[in-house]
Scaffold this motif. Structure first.
Motif, short mmCIF file in Angstrom:
data_model
loop_
_atom_site.label_atom_id
_atom_site.label_comp_id
_atom_site.label_asym_id
_atom_site.label_seq_id
_atom_site.Cartn_x
_atom_site.Cartn_y
_atom_site.Cartn_z
N ASP A 1 0.84 -1.19 0.00
CA ASP A 1 0.00 0.00 0.00
C ASP A 1 0.88 1.24 0.00
N TYR A 2 1.40 1.59 -1.16
CA TYR A 2 2.20 2.80 -1.23
C TYR A 2 1.39 4.04 -0.89
N PRO A 3 0.15 4.19 -1.42
CA PRO A 3 -0.60 5.42 -1.10
C PRO A 3 -0.79 5.60 0.40
N GLY A 4 -1.06 4.52 1.12
CA GLY A 4 -1.23 4.61 2.56
C GLY A 4 0.06 5.04 3.24
N PHE A 5 1.16 4.43 2.81
CA PHE A 5 2.46 4.79 3.37
C PHE A 5 2.76 6.26 3.10
N ALA A 6 2.53 6.68 1.85
CA ALA A 6 2.84 8.06 1.47
C ALA A 6 2.00 9.05 2.26
N ALA A 7 0.72 8.72 2.45
CA ALA A 7 -0.16 9.63 3.19
C ALA A 7 0.35 9.80 4.62
N ALA A 8 0.76 8.68 5.25
CA ALA A 8 1.25 8.76 6.63
C ALA A 8 2.54 9.58 6.70
N GLN A 9 3.44 9.32 5.76
CA GLN A 9 4.71 10.05 5.75
C GLN A 9 4.49 11.55 5.52
N LEU A 10 3.60 11.86 4.57
CA LEU A 10 3.38 13.28 4.26
C LEU A 10 2.76 14.00 5.45
N LYS A 11 1.90 13.29 6.16
CA LYS A 11 1.29 13.90 7.35
C LYS A 11 2.38 14.23 8.38
N GLU A 12 3.27 13.26 8.60
CA GLU A 12 4.36 13.50 9.54
C GLU A 12 5.22 14.68 9.10
N ARG A 13 5.49 14.74 7.82
CA ARG A 13 6.36 15.81 7.33
C ARG A 13 5.67 17.16 7.44
N GLU A 14 4.36 17.16 7.21
CA GLU A 14 3.64 18.42 7.30
C GLU A 14 3.69 18.92 8.75
N GLN A 15 3.46 18.00 9.67
CA GLN A 15 3.49 18.39 11.08
C GLN A 15 4.87 18.86 11.51
N ALA A 16 5.91 18.21 10.97
CA ALA A 16 7.27 18.57 11.38
C ALA A 16 7.82 19.75 10.58
N GLY A 17 7.08 20.17 9.55
CA GLY A 17 7.58 21.26 8.71
C GLY A 17 8.76 20.87 7.84
N PHE A 18 8.74 19.65 7.33
CA PHE A 18 9.80 19.18 6.44
C PHE A 18 9.33 19.25 4.99
N PRO A 19 10.27 19.18 4.02
CA PRO A 19 9.86 19.10 2.62
C PRO A 19 8.93 17.91 2.40
N PRO A 20 7.98 17.97 1.50
CA PRO A 20 7.75 19.06 0.54
C PRO A 20 6.93 20.23 1.09
N TYR A 21 6.76 20.33 2.42
CA TYR A 21 5.99 21.45 2.98
C TYR A 21 6.88 22.62 3.34
N ALA A 22 8.18 22.40 3.30
CA ALA A 22 9.11 23.51 3.49
C ALA A 22 10.17 23.36 2.41
N PHE A 23 10.91 24.43 2.17
CA PHE A 23 11.92 24.42 1.12
C PHE A 23 13.27 24.71 1.77
N GLN A 24 14.27 23.95 1.34
CA GLN A 24 15.55 24.03 2.04
C GLN A 24 16.71 24.29 1.10
N ALA A 25 17.71 24.92 1.66
CA ALA A 25 19.02 24.99 1.00
C ALA A 25 20.03 24.83 2.12
N VAL A 26 21.16 24.23 1.80
CA VAL A 26 22.16 24.04 2.84
C VAL A 26 23.48 24.63 2.36
N LEU A 27 24.11 25.37 3.27
CA LEU A 27 25.44 25.90 3.02
C LEU A 27 26.42 24.98 3.72
N ARG A 28 27.37 24.44 2.97
CA ARG A 28 28.35 23.55 3.58
C ARG A 28 29.73 24.16 3.45
#
Ligand code: ADP
Ligand code: ZN
Ligand code: ZN
Length: 660
Positions: free
Chosen positions: A543-570
């Protein structure tokens, strides 16, 4: 006098002006030899103008303008400009990295024409399944830009959908760009494409091609003779005059991300290219990246579903987890998995033991004093390779012989800890002396030739048990493979990297997809200490759609991509303090105060803090608005350019990093 504005392959965000008395507008897009420093270089003419910001008296004369090949077109420059702006990469670097090496040489080597290919065996076209026909019907090949996700389980016939759309686009007299993540995947696909379109010109573009062949193929794409271009990420910039369709196969694959030099995502550049060219793009995967999935869920991409395998005989494999908490493991293998392999041997079917760790053991250690084999140059262990008796760093390539005794205390009883593919192979051979075992990892398979030989052995039924890494997970049909056993999956479940579950799920779905492709039913056994983990529940249910929905929810709550946009300076330097001090300066630049939608984190050492004798730190910039981040980055970059730094300090910016 006409002034040439020239793009050069230099880490500088500017063009270079040269005088050229006879130049005209027709030279825009041509290559030119120009003096630079004490030598001469090849550049590309971006504009021919009447005046310069520099005093004309100070400008140097350009050398020869090269008449061949034809000038690079406007749409090529437009794509390079996008990539330069978006990824904060110097325009000249972007333009020149897109050219084959031969076109960047001052004195081009002699070129002979390529050998004529023998015609491939023609392949018949199967009747479409209803799902395939519906998917194809949703793509309009002559209706301007559209982006579609082709979401199809392994074996559902995604390739057939590609081929039918290719056919439609060729019939319009246009070209197709087909991107694949790895060179290893090109031979099979290439044969299939050539077999289907025996009269069409098909070329491939990837890093393992000899320089002359790559140049020839690039020129054929650019000249419009090549109708189908099959390539890895570097092919995405290849100018093609009649491009009508882009396909990105296995779009979730991290290989589409370039991790050095210009750090770009070929998949994302491909989408922009399709939009600029007003053509359709198709992104195919059984386990789409969460970014792409979110785009489809949000209605920005269309979605085409293939839910069943194309061959009605070939059912999806049954996935089970083996709870190892109360089992005794021998070399990491449980009795139920061992029994399942034995059954396959008796039935003359193939098994695959999947373990994403090559070498014999991840470390050699002394139980008496606690010594472990560490890389002298990196914050990493040296991996024990018994096949050629070496200790080897998988990060920087450093290697050593195997010591007979502990280098610290002299104890002769030093042990390998943990296990990799070599150790599992050796042990399985002991358990099944009569079985033919084939190990498939980057140590055993180093070139495309070796890879083809390995595939031939697998297909020819010359192997009973395959022991392999993710090399084996991707896109191959193994008709006699009916069992996949997965070892060592747990490490990714609770990793600090929040993308680890996404990668693990994709890998396991892929590797599971290898089993039961023909008429033989397949079974997948995953060993784990966490049998109740939701990731495994989703895998068992496929069940990829189920997995994806759960992951996206977690990311939205945590403010991770794709709900936030990042760049890193190294930053990297001989000492960590220097790298961090530089990042702290960058974090304190006044320009930051003018961008309140962008947030900067504290500078920290990278997860792999030391690599090849350099200490590495990073500073994350994040925003909930992509435009806000994109406005900020060029100004920040310019300000960082002005910072003082030690001569050994190096820094770069990466936009949309996959690994932090
Ligand atoms: P995917 O790329 O989705 O993993 P493939 O395109 O490789 O799947 O197809 C899997 C198998 O199904 C291949 O052997 C292919 O020849 C076969 N196949 C695809 N489409 C059809 C069809 N319409 N009818 C019969 N067989 C098909
Ligand atoms: Zn010791
Ligand atoms: Zn190292």
């Amino acid at each position: 006098m006409p002034v040439l504005r020239v793009a050069l392959d230099l880490p500088l965000h500017r063009l270079f002006d040269y005088l050229s008395p006879a130049a005209g507008a027709a030279d825009v897009g041509r290559r030119v030899k120009v003096p630079f420093g004490r030598g001469e270089r090849i550049g590309v003419i971006v504009a021919v103008v009447d005046d310069s910001e520099w005093p004309v008296a100070q400008l140097k004369q350009a050398g020869e303008i090269l008449a061949e090949p034809a000038p690079l077109p406007d749409d090529f420059f437009a794509l390079c400009e996008f990539a330069s702006n978006y990824y904060q990469a110097p325009f000249g670097e972007v333009v020149l990295q897109a050219l084959p090496a031969g076109l960047k040489r001052l004195t081009p080597p002699e070129r002979r024409a390529g050998r004529a290919r023998k015609a491939p065996p023609a392949l018949a076209q199967p009747a479409l399944t209803a799902e395939q026909a519906a998917a194809i019907g949703k793509v309009t090949v002559d209706g301007g830009f559209s982006a579609n996700l082709l979401f199809g389980v392994t074996g559902s016939g995604k390739t057939e959908v590609y081929l039918r759309l290719v056919e439609q686009v060729l019939a319009l007299g246009r070209q197709v760009l087909l991107l694949v993540p790895e060179i290893n995947l090109t031979p099979q696909l290439e044969e299939r494409v050539r077999g289907r379109f025996p009269t069409r010109e098909v070329v491939s573009l990837h890093s393992e091609l000899a320089e002359a062949a790559r140049e020839r193929n690039w020129l054929a794409a650019f000249g419009g003779q090549a109708e189908i271009v099959l390539g890895t990420r570097l092919a995405v910039f290849t100018p093609m005059p009649r491009l009508g369709l882009i396909i990105v196969d296995e779009e979730h694959d991290p290989s589409f991300k370039q991790q050095d030099g210009m750090r770009y995502s070929a998949r994302d550049v491909a989408v922009v290219r399709a939009r600029q060219a007003a053509i359709p793009i198709l992104l195919g995967s059984a386990t789409p990246s969460l970014e792409t999935w979110a785009n489809a869920e949000g209605g920005r991409y269309g979605r085409l579903d293939l839910k069943a395998r194309a061959n009605p005989e070939a059912r999806l494999p049954a996935v089970h987890v083996i709870d190892t908490r109360r089992l005794v493991l021998k070399e990491g293998v449980s009795a139920p998995l061992l029994a399942a392999i034995r059954e396959r041997l008796a039935r003359r079917e193939q098994s695959l033991v999947f373990l994403n760790r090559r070498g014999y053991a991840p470390v050699l250690a002394c139980p008496a004093c606690g010594w472990v084999s560490r890389c002298q140059r990196c914050a990493a262990n040296l991996v024990l390779h018994l096949a050629d008796r070496r200790l080897r760093c998988h990060h920087c390539g450093f290697e050593n012989g195997i010591p007979r005794a502990c280098p610290t205390c002299g104890n002769q009883d030093i042990h390998p800890f943990g296990r990799g593919t070599q150790r599992v192979e050796e042990w399985l051979q002991g358990e099944f002396p009569e079985a033919r075992i084939l190990r498939v990892d980057r140590d055993a398979v180093k070139s495309r030739k070796q890879w083809e030989a390995v595939l031939e052995r697998i297909h020819g039924g010359e192997a009973d048990i395959l022991v392999g890494t993710q090399m084996l997970a991707k896109g191959h049909d193994f008709p006699r493979l009916t069992l996949v056993g997965v070892l060592g999956a747990d490490a990714a479940l609770y990793a600090a990297d929040w993308r680890a579950p996404e990668r693990l799920f994709a890998q396991l779905m892929q590797v599971a997809g290898r089993a039961g492709r023909a008429e033989l039913a397949g079974e997948v056994l995953i060993q784990t200490q966490y049998p109740d983990h939701p990731l495994f529940a989703a895998l068992v249910a496929q069940d990829y759609p189920g997995f994806a929905a759960a992951q996206l929810k977690e990311r939205e709550q945590a403010g991770f991509p794709p709900y936030a946009f990042q760049a890193v300076l190294r930053a990297e330097a001989p000492a960590m303090a220097e790298a961090i001090a530089f990042l702290e300066q960058a974090a304190a630049l006044p320009v930051i105060g003018e961008h309140d939608q962008v947030m900067l984190y504290d500078p920290v050492p990278m997860k792999m803090a030391r690599l090849a004798n350099l200490e590495r730190g990073q500073l994350l910039a994040e925003s909930y608005s992509r435009p806000a981040l994109q406005t900020f980055l060029p100004r920040w970059r310019a300000a960082i350019d002005g910072l003082k730094a030690g001569s050994k300090l190096r820094w770069h910016l990466e936009v949309d990093p996959l690994e932090l």
